[in-house]
Design a protein around this motif. Structure first.
Motif, PDB file in Angstrom:
ATOM      1  N   MET A   1       0.840  -1.208   0.000  1.00 38.27           N
ATOM      2  CA  MET A   1       0.000   0.000   0.000  1.00 38.27           C
ATOM      3  C   MET A   1       0.872   1.254   0.000  1.00 38.27           C
ATOM      4  SD  MET A   1      -3.331  -0.678   0.281  1.00 38.27           S
ATOM      5  CE  MET A   1      -3.141  -1.844  -1.040  1.00 38.27           C
ATOM      6  N   SER A   2       0.509   2.195  -0.817  1.00 45.05           N
ATOM      7  CA  SER A   2       1.272   3.442  -0.872  1.00 45.05           C
ATOM      8  C   SER A   2       1.010   4.259   0.388  1.00 45.05           C
ATOM      9  CB  SER A   2       0.871   4.244  -2.091  1.00 45.05           C
ATOM     10  OG  SER A   2      -0.495   4.625  -1.964  1.00 45.05           O
ATOM     11  N   ALA A   4      -0.207   6.937   2.834  1.00 45.53           N
ATOM     12  CA  ALA A   4      -1.479   7.637   2.815  1.00 45.53           C
ATOM     13  C   ALA A   4      -1.261   9.106   2.488  1.00 45.53           C
ATOM     14  CB  ALA A   4      -2.144   7.509   4.166  1.00 45.53           C
ATOM     15  N   ALA A   5      -2.182   9.635   1.704  1.00 43.88           N
ATOM     16  CA  ALA A   5      -2.045  11.025   1.290  1.00 43.88           C
ATOM     17  C   ALA A   5      -2.501  11.972   2.385  1.00 43.88           C
ATOM     18  CB  ALA A   5      -2.873  11.243   0.037  1.00 43.88           C
ATOM     19  N   LYS A 124     -13.804  -9.579 -14.359  1.00 40.24           N
ATOM     20  CA  LYS A 124     -13.002  -8.360 -14.371  1.00 40.24           C
ATOM     21  C   LYS A 124     -12.203  -8.340 -15.665  1.00 40.24           C
ATOM     22  CE  LYS A 124      -9.771  -6.254 -11.169  1.00 40.24           C
ATOM     23  NZ  LYS A 124     -10.141  -4.871 -11.354  1.00 40.24           N
ATOM     24  N   GLN A 141      -2.507  13.406  -5.025  1.00 36.81           N
ATOM     25  CA  GLN A 141      -3.860  13.721  -5.510  1.00 36.81           C
ATOM     26  C   GLN A 141      -3.801  14.350  -6.891  1.00 36.81           C
ATOM     27  OE1 GLN A 141      -2.801  14.634  -2.375  1.00 36.81           O
ATOM     28  NE2 GLN A 141      -4.467  14.431  -0.904  1.00 36.81           N
ATOM     29  N   ASN A 144      -2.819  11.895  -9.508  1.00 37.42           N
ATOM     30  CA  ASN A 144      -3.928  11.035  -9.904  1.00 37.42           C
ATOM     31  C   ASN A 144      -4.886  11.774 -10.822  1.00 37.42           C
ATOM     32  OD1 ASN A 144      -5.596   8.535  -9.530  1.00 37.42           O
ATOM     33  ND2 ASN A 144      -7.020  10.111  -8.851  1.00 37.42           N
ATOM     34  N   PRO A 219     -16.023   4.498 -14.878  1.00 41.73           N
ATOM     35  CA  PRO A 219     -15.546   3.793 -13.677  1.00 41.73           C
ATOM     36  C   PRO A 219     -14.842   2.473 -13.954  1.00 41.73           C
ATOM     37  CG  PRO A 219     -17.960   3.958 -13.697  1.00 41.73           C
ATOM     38  CD  PRO A 219     -17.497   4.503 -14.972  1.00 41.73           C
TER      39      PRO A 219
ATOM     40  N   ILE B 217     -10.626   9.769  -1.246  1.00 39.33           N
ATOM     41  CA  ILE B 217      -9.195   9.427  -1.172  1.00 39.33           C
ATOM     42  C   ILE B 217      -8.368  10.702  -1.247  1.00 39.33           C
ATOM     43  CG2 ILE B 217      -7.324   8.164  -2.296  1.00 39.33           C
ATOM     44  CD1 ILE B 217      -9.542   6.196  -3.298  1.00 39.33           C
ATOM     45  N   ASP B 222      -8.005   6.645   3.911  1.00 41.83           N
ATOM     46  CA  ASP B 222      -7.220   5.524   3.392  1.00 41.83           C
ATOM     47  C   ASP B 222      -7.905   4.177   3.587  1.00 41.83           C
ATOM     48  OD1 ASP B 222      -6.788   5.332   6.065  1.00 41.83           O
ATOM     49  OD2 ASP B 222      -4.615   5.137   5.958  1.00 41.83           O
ATOM     50  N   GLU B 236     -12.987  -1.451  -6.650  1.00 39.87           N
ATOM     51  CA  GLU B 236     -11.980  -1.393  -7.720  1.00 39.87           C
ATOM     52  C   GLU B 236     -11.260  -0.048  -7.749  1.00 39.87           C
ATOM     53  OE1 GLU B 236     -13.429  -4.591 -11.092  1.00 39.87           O
ATOM     54  OE2 GLU B 236     -13.992  -2.494 -11.331  1.00 39.87           O
ATOM     55  N   GLU B 239      -8.741   0.035  -4.965  1.00 39.01           N
ATOM     56  CA  GLU B 239      -7.580  -0.801  -5.270  1.00 39.01           C
ATOM     57  C   GLU B 239      -6.647  -0.096  -6.250  1.00 39.01           C
ATOM     58  OE1 GLU B 239      -6.878  -3.453  -3.717  1.00 39.01           O
ATOM     59  OE2 GLU B 239      -5.706  -4.837  -4.939  1.00 39.01           O
ATOM     60  N   LYS B 240      -7.242   0.581  -7.252  1.00 34.32           N
ATOM     61  CA  LYS B 240      -6.440   1.325  -8.220  1.00 34.32           C
ATOM     62  C   LYS B 240      -5.641   2.424  -7.547  1.00 34.32           C
ATOM     63  CE  LYS B 240      -9.326   1.216 -12.241  1.00 34.32           C
ATOM     64  NZ  LYS B 240     -10.361   1.982 -12.933  1.00 34.32           N
ATOM     65  N   ARG B 241      -6.268   3.089  -6.555  1.00 34.03           N
ATOM     66  CA  ARG B 241      -5.595   4.201  -5.895  1.00 34.03           C
ATOM     67  C   ARG B 241      -4.721   3.726  -4.733  1.00 34.03           C
ATOM     68  NH1 ARG B 241      -7.872   9.599  -6.328  1.00 34.03           N
ATOM     69  NH2 ARG B 241      -5.987  10.068  -5.179  1.00 34.03           N
ATOM     70  N   GLY B 242      -4.720   2.450  -4.460  1.00 31.14           N
ATOM     71  CA  GLY B 242      -3.850   1.927  -3.414  1.00 31.14           C
ATOM     72  C   GLY B 242      -4.322   2.186  -1.990  1.00 31.14           C
ATOM     73  N   VAL B 243      -5.626   2.214  -1.754  1.00 30.45           N
ATOM     74  CA  VAL B 243      -6.112   2.318  -0.377  1.00 30.45           C
ATOM     75  C   VAL B 243      -6.901   1.051  -0.021  1.00 30.45           C
ATOM     76  CG1 VAL B 243      -6.223   4.841  -0.499  1.00 30.45           C
ATOM     77  CG2 VAL B 243      -8.278   3.486  -0.909  1.00 30.45           C
ATOM     78  N   PHE B 244      -7.188   0.921   1.282  1.00 25.88           N
ATOM     79  CA  PHE B 244      -7.870  -0.281   1.774  1.00 25.88           C
ATOM     80  C   PHE B 244      -9.377  -0.189   1.557  1.00 25.88           C
ATOM     81  CE2 PHE B 244      -4.096   0.095   4.585  1.00 25.88           C
ATOM     82  CZ  PHE B 244      -3.476  -1.081   4.215  1.00 25.88           C
ATOM     83  N   LYS B 258      -5.094  -6.841  -2.914  1.00 30.51           N
ATOM     84  CA  LYS B 258      -4.135  -6.166  -2.034  1.00 30.51           C
ATOM     85  C   LYS B 258      -4.824  -5.425  -0.898  1.00 30.51           C
ATOM     86  CE  LYS B 258      -1.867  -4.161  -5.419  1.00 30.51           C
ATOM     87  NZ  LYS B 258      -1.078  -3.136  -6.079  1.00 30.51           N
ATOM     88  N   GLY B 259      -5.876  -4.679  -1.233  1.00 33.17           N
ATOM     89  CA  GLY B 259      -6.444  -3.748  -0.260  1.00 33.17           C
ATOM     90  C   GLY B 259      -7.662  -4.242   0.480  1.00 33.17           C
TER      91      GLY B 259
END
Lengths: 311, 370
Positions: A1-2, A4-5, A124, A141, A144, A219, B217, B222, B236, B239-244, B258-259
């Motif tokens: 996990m990156s 947190a922002a 998916k 942010q 992104n 989305p 986010i 997070d 989804e 997960e793309k943004r890397g949060v739980f 992952k999340g």
């Protein structure tokens, strides 16, 4: 996990509106540019909502089956062209109303997409990649927000191209003559029906690609509520944009940004009146239409052969 | 002429209805006629969410002997559902109907139930009141807020920003109860934890759900969770943004390897079986059927890879208490996020307390308003 922002607070609202304008506007832009081409030829295709949903389903299914989202784009474009052709051919029959055919096509397209799309709701499929235009910033942010799908710049470039081509190329002028005055086109020896069919097909291709953007990028999954009327709104945006491609881009950006306002304000902690903010795109459209309308020049720029304007 | 026609149609209606009623009676069952059970869903059956959870249990019911299951999906919460119910009763002879969406209850189920007193209508989530509502209507629901509380505990134990985002459809009591339980679970781990709520306005709006997820986010949340019909888009996007994320309705682990932390899932097999068995035996089915982890109406998703062992142990300890029926989530003092006391100090509202099903507040620590 990156990592947190950091919270952005109030700055998050303009950022979200900016990012939303880019993310949400692409389908509006593509569909309205397509409809712009179709309407310039003197026909209205109200069935773009159906083509959009069908394109979204076809793109997702093709991407899932082949593993390549680019193949999904081709599938969506192909399905869009076929539906455009159908609309174009049917409307070329005598005494057939293009608006009625459009509505039929809208119902047919959504119904068929729901029917064929059942097995693809759960799986998916690989999504389209994005171009990280935000590589220069450390702010996650902003980075992104600047992750842009190639279809967005492609749509903007297409708008500039159309703007130029409608005035400066022979086929652009031909399209406009056919759309503005069938009599004049006939006098010049142009065949009207083939031009209109091709114009409707172009519109269909772009609407299909708009659908592909929804299911393959943002989305980024297929389900039956995916479009929720975006194809219909895009048709209205063309009128709003007075049949000018560059204004279509502006209208789409405005609509996308306004749509992001509701969630962004709630995320920043302004929680009252969210129903009103969620309605912001529609309120804004109404306001601009009211402010910009005038009794002396209503429907300025409308192609003369359009069943909207023809009496 | 018109009057005659009307009469004949009415006659046919009554004839068909009485035919359906005959199917209910024990004698008909004894002759080997299957019990026809109708299921009505508001959305698509395979939406990775609410409707899928119902459809999965309905599929399990098909294996019961002497049962014929009929289903209709994407029935809106309008007069359309009344027509669907009447068609199921008159054309298919259904004698037990599961109306699974919240908005079906009032007025649609209540209206049709008066018309067909021999058919039993089981509604998911409605608040059936003795004396006020017909006897042949029942409501069943799961105390999924227990799972939300546990999800909140897990969320708080992995969150670095101490801020969760909650994407909700509409501010109805069940949704508010989930938001509040999630928040209180998180606050039991870290009292400073906050939950930021976005109401999208409807049960399935994929583009708006994606926008809401991104906005939350961007504002530093997070962990994301949601209460919409299909959590796929939210999970989804996170997960793309890397949060739980913590899931809802069904397990979305496959979407976010992952999340995905854990999630609150329905398990409708238990209540469905209870109601069908009762109707089959010719008994009055329970009008008010509720259950939580203990009764097996709800369950937790398996923990994801990111959950530390300590957090698992803490959540499992609370879960064990819930299964024994020894844990109360809504225990005073509880204040709402406007500062008013909603549950007084010393008072507590147990899981079965109907007061909780009319919830109209967000607890302190939730950023958002109804």
């Amino acid at each position: 996990m990156s990592a947190a922002a950091e919270s952005l607070g109030w700055l998050g609202v303009p950022l979200a509106v900016f990012a939303g304008a880019i993310r949400v506007s692409t389908p509006f832009m593509l569909v309205s540019l397509g409809e712009c081409i179709t309407e310039k030829s003197g026909r209205i295709n109200l069935g773009l909502e159906g083509i959009l949903v069908m394109g979204a389903m076809a793109a997702y299914a093709a991407s899932f089956k082949t593993g390549s989202p680019w193949f999904g784009l081709w599938a969506a474009a192909g399905v869009g062209a076929m539906f455009g052709l159908l609309h174009g051919l049917l409307c070329s029959l005598k005494r057939v109303n293009d608006i009625a055919i459009g509505i039929a096509l809208m119902l047919f397209g959504t119904g068929l997409a729901f029917f064929l799309g059942k097995p693809y709701i759960q799986p998916k499929a690989p999504n389209l990649p994005s171009i990280p235009l935000g590589f220069w910033t450390d702010n996650p942010q902003l980075a992104n927000a600047l992750d842009v799908n190639p279809l967005f710049p492609a749509g903007v470039l297409l708008a500039f191209f159309l703007h130029w081509a409608f005035r400066n190329t022979s086929w652009g002028l031909k399209l406009r003559i056919v759309g503005d005055s069938a009599d004049a086109a006939l006098a010049l020896g142009y065949k009207i029906i083939p031009v209109r069919i091709v114009a409707t097909m172009c519109g269909g291709v772009l609407a299909g690609l708009g659908g592909a953007f929804l299911s393959l990028y943002y989305p980024g999954s297929w389900n039956e509520a995916l479009s929720s009327g975006q194809g219909i709104i895009a048709v209205a945006l063309v009128i709003f944009a007075r049949w000018q491609p560059l204004r279509c881009v502006g209208a789409a950006l405005l609509f996308g940004g306004a749509g992001a306002l509701g969630p962004a304000l709630q995320a920043a902690g302004v929680s009252g009146g969210y129903h009103l903010f969620n309605a912001a795109p529609y309120v804004l459209t109404l306001l601009i239409l009211i402010v910009s309308c005038s009794p002396t020049r209503s429907l300025q720029g409308a192609p003369g052969e359009l069943s909207l304007t023809r009496s | 002429m018109a009057g005659q026609k009307f009469d004949r149609r009415n006659f046919l209606k009554i004839a068909a209805a009485s035919g359906a009623l005959a199917a209910v009676s024990n004698s008909a069952l004894a002759q080997g006629k299957p019990l026809v059970v109708g299921f009505i869903y508001v959305g698509a059956r395979d939406d990775f969410g609410y409707n899928q959870a119902h459809a999965q249990a309905a599929a399990a019911m098909k294996k019961m002997p002497g049962i014929k299951v009929i289903e209709e999906e994407k029935v809106p919460e309008t007069i359309a559902v009344q027509k669907t119910m009447e068609a199921m009763i008159e054309q298919d002879g259904a004698s037990l109907i599961f109306a699974t969406s919240y908005g079906y209850f009032d007025p649609h189920v209540l209206k049709v139930a008066v018309k067909y007193p021999k058919v039993f209508f089981a509604h998911c989530g409605g608040l059936w009141t003795e004396g006020k509502h017909p006897k042949n209507v029942g409501s069943f629901f799961g105390y999924i807020d227990e799972c939300e509380y546990l999800s909140g505990m897990i969320a708080a134990s992995v969150s670095k920003t101490k801020k969760a985002g909650f994407i909700a459809a509409k501010p109805i009591p069940q949704v508010l109860r989930n938001i509040n339980s999630f928040t209180m679970g998180a606050q039991s781990v870290d009292p400073a934890f906050t939950t930021h709520v976005i109401f999208t306005g409807d049960w399935s709006l994929p583009v708006k759900e994606a926008e809401a997820s991104n906005s939350l986010i961007d504002q530093g949340a997070d962990v994301l969770t949601c209460h919409v019909d299909g959590p796929k888009v939210v999970v989804e996007t996170a997960e793309k943004r890397g949060v739980f994320t913590t899931g809802y309705h069904a397990s979305q682990l496959a979407l976010a390897p992952k999340g995905y932390l854990t999630g609150a899932e329905w398990d409708w097999v238990a209540p469905y079986t209870t109601l069908i068995e009762a109707v089959k035996a010719g008994k009055q089915p329970p009008n008010f059927l509720r259950g939580g982890l203990k009764e097996g109406f709800v369950k937790m998703s398996p923990y994801g890879a990111a959950v530390p062992a300590k957090a698992k142990a803490a959540a499992d300890a609370v879960k064990a208490k819930m299964v024994k029926g020894e844990f109360t989530i809504f225990k005073g003092p509880i204040k709402d996020n406007k500062g008013a006391t909603v549950v007084a100090a010393g008072a507590s509202q147990a899981q079965q307390d109907p007061v909780l099903e009319g919830m109209n507040y967000l607890v302190a620590g939730v950023v958002g308003s109804i």
